[in-house]
Motif scaffolding. Structure first.
Motif, mmCIF file in Angstrom:
data_model
loop_
_atom_site.group_PDB
_atom_site.id
_atom_site.type_symbol
_atom_site.label_atom_id
_atom_site.label_comp_id
_atom_site.label_asym_id
_atom_site.label_seq_id
_atom_site.Cartn_x
_atom_site.Cartn_y
_atom_site.Cartn_z
ATOM 1 N N GLU A 170 0.837 -1.186 0.000
ATOM 2 C CA GLU A 170 0.000 0.000 0.000
ATOM 3 C C GLU A 170 0.881 1.248 0.000
ATOM 4 O OE1 GLU A 170 -3.718 1.674 2.666
ATOM 5 O OE2 GLU A 170 -2.363 0.200 3.501
ATOM 6 N N ALA A 171 0.505 2.237 -0.787
ATOM 7 C CA ALA A 171 1.274 3.484 -0.870
ATOM 8 C C ALA A 171 0.890 4.381 0.304
ATOM 9 C CB ALA A 171 1.024 4.180 -2.198
ATOM 10 N N SER A 172 1.454 4.067 1.469
ATOM 11 C CA SER A 172 1.206 4.880 2.660
ATOM 12 C C SER A 172 2.505 4.991 3.443
ATOM 13 C CB SER A 172 0.127 4.243 3.538
ATOM 14 O OG SER A 172 0.597 3.037 4.099
ATOM 15 N N SER A 173 2.595 6.010 4.286
ATOM 16 C CA SER A 173 3.790 6.176 5.118
ATOM 17 C C SER A 173 3.980 4.969 6.017
ATOM 18 C CB SER A 173 3.674 7.445 5.961
ATOM 19 O OG SER A 173 3.612 8.576 5.137
ATOM 20 N N ARG A 174 2.891 4.488 6.620
ATOM 21 C CA ARG A 174 2.965 3.326 7.506
ATOM 22 C C ARG A 174 3.467 2.090 6.752
ATOM 23 N NH1 ARG A 174 -1.057 -0.676 8.595
ATOM 24 N NH2 ARG A 174 -0.542 -1.821 10.478
ATOM 25 N N GLY A 175 2.882 1.837 5.573
ATOM 26 C CA GLY A 175 3.299 0.692 4.767
ATOM 27 C C GLY A 175 4.763 0.779 4.369
ATOM 28 N N ALA A 176 5.222 1.982 4.019
ATOM 29 C CA ALA A 176 6.626 2.167 3.633
ATOM 30 C C ALA A 176 7.558 1.938 4.818
ATOM 31 C CB ALA A 176 6.828 3.580 3.066
ATOM 32 N N MET A 177 7.160 2.387 5.997
ATOM 33 C CA MET A 177 7.984 2.181 7.198
ATOM 34 C C MET A 177 8.075 0.693 7.539
ATOM 35 S SD MET A 177 9.073 5.130 8.247
ATOM 36 C CE MET A 177 9.410 5.072 9.980
ATOM 37 N N VAL A 178 6.969 -0.019 7.445
ATOM 38 C CA VAL A 178 6.974 -1.459 7.721
ATOM 39 C C VAL A 178 7.867 -2.170 6.721
ATOM 40 C CG1 VAL A 178 5.551 -3.551 7.734
ATOM 41 C CG2 VAL A 178 4.719 -1.483 8.853
ATOM 42 N N LEU A 179 7.731 -1.833 5.446
ATOM 43 C CA LEU A 179 8.549 -2.452 4.406
ATOM 44 C C LEU A 179 10.028 -2.155 4.620
ATOM 45 C CD1 LEU A 179 8.606 -4.142 1.858
ATOM 46 C CD2 LEU A 179 8.230 -2.060 0.548
ATOM 47 N N LYS A 180 10.350 -0.931 4.953
ATOM 48 C CA LYS A 180 11.746 -0.554 5.216
ATOM 49 C C LYS A 180 12.293 -1.381 6.384
ATOM 50 C CE LYS A 180 15.095 2.552 4.512
ATOM 51 N NZ LYS A 180 15.708 2.871 3.246
ATOM 52 N N GLY A 181 11.484 -1.574 7.435
ATOM 53 C CA GLY A 181 11.892 -2.391 8.571
ATOM 54 C C GLY A 181 12.151 -3.836 8.177
#
Length: 143
Positions: free
Chosen positions: A36-47
């Motif tokens: 999902e293109a969201s800040s939360r989704g990007a942070m989880v993916l980065k983690g």
């Protein structure tokens, strides 16, 4: 990725309404991640990517990575997600894994393009270098 999806931290992409959500596709030395293109989704993916690096010793080359967004994603979201992941955004899906992306072309044109490319690659090999069986294996690998 599967655990994050199971816990509801990530959402994959669906090819159809009733189909399963796809979070990733893995290749020999490459992968495609869906989310999902969201800040939360990007942070989880980065983690997840950071954890993968710690566990495996392999790291993502963010200079070679590209992120694609659906057409209904706002420019603001695109910029936020790209900045969090440290990946450049692109709208051009022309090539992937060295193959042309034929999704945007008419089927006849796509086939003709691949056929011409195959013939070009095959013609580049000297007939002296390969046995008949070798030629067959080569042609099949190109196709």
């Amino acid at each position: 990725m599967r655990l994050a999806m199971k816990e509801g931290l990530l959402r994959g992409a669906k090819a159809s309404r009733r189909g399963p959500a796809i979070s990733h596709l893995l290749f020999t030395d490459d992968c495609i991640l869906f989310g999902e293109a969201s800040s939360r989704g990007a942070m989880v993916l980065k983690g997840i990517l950071n954890e993968y690096e710690k566990c495996s010793g392999q790291c993502v080359n963010f200079n070679k990575s590209i992120i694609f967004f659906s057409s209904n994603t706002s420019e603001e979201k695109k910029e936020k997600v790209s900045a969090i992941l440290g990946v450049r955004s692109s709208t051009n899906l022309e090539r992937y894994l060295g193959f042309p992306n034929v999704a945007g072309r008419p089927k006849k044109e796509s086939f003709q393009h691949l056929k011409e490319k195959g013939y070009t690659r095959i013609e580049g090999w000297s007939t002296r270098l390969l046995s008949q069986d070798g030629k067959e294996v080569f042609i099949k690998s190109v196709l």
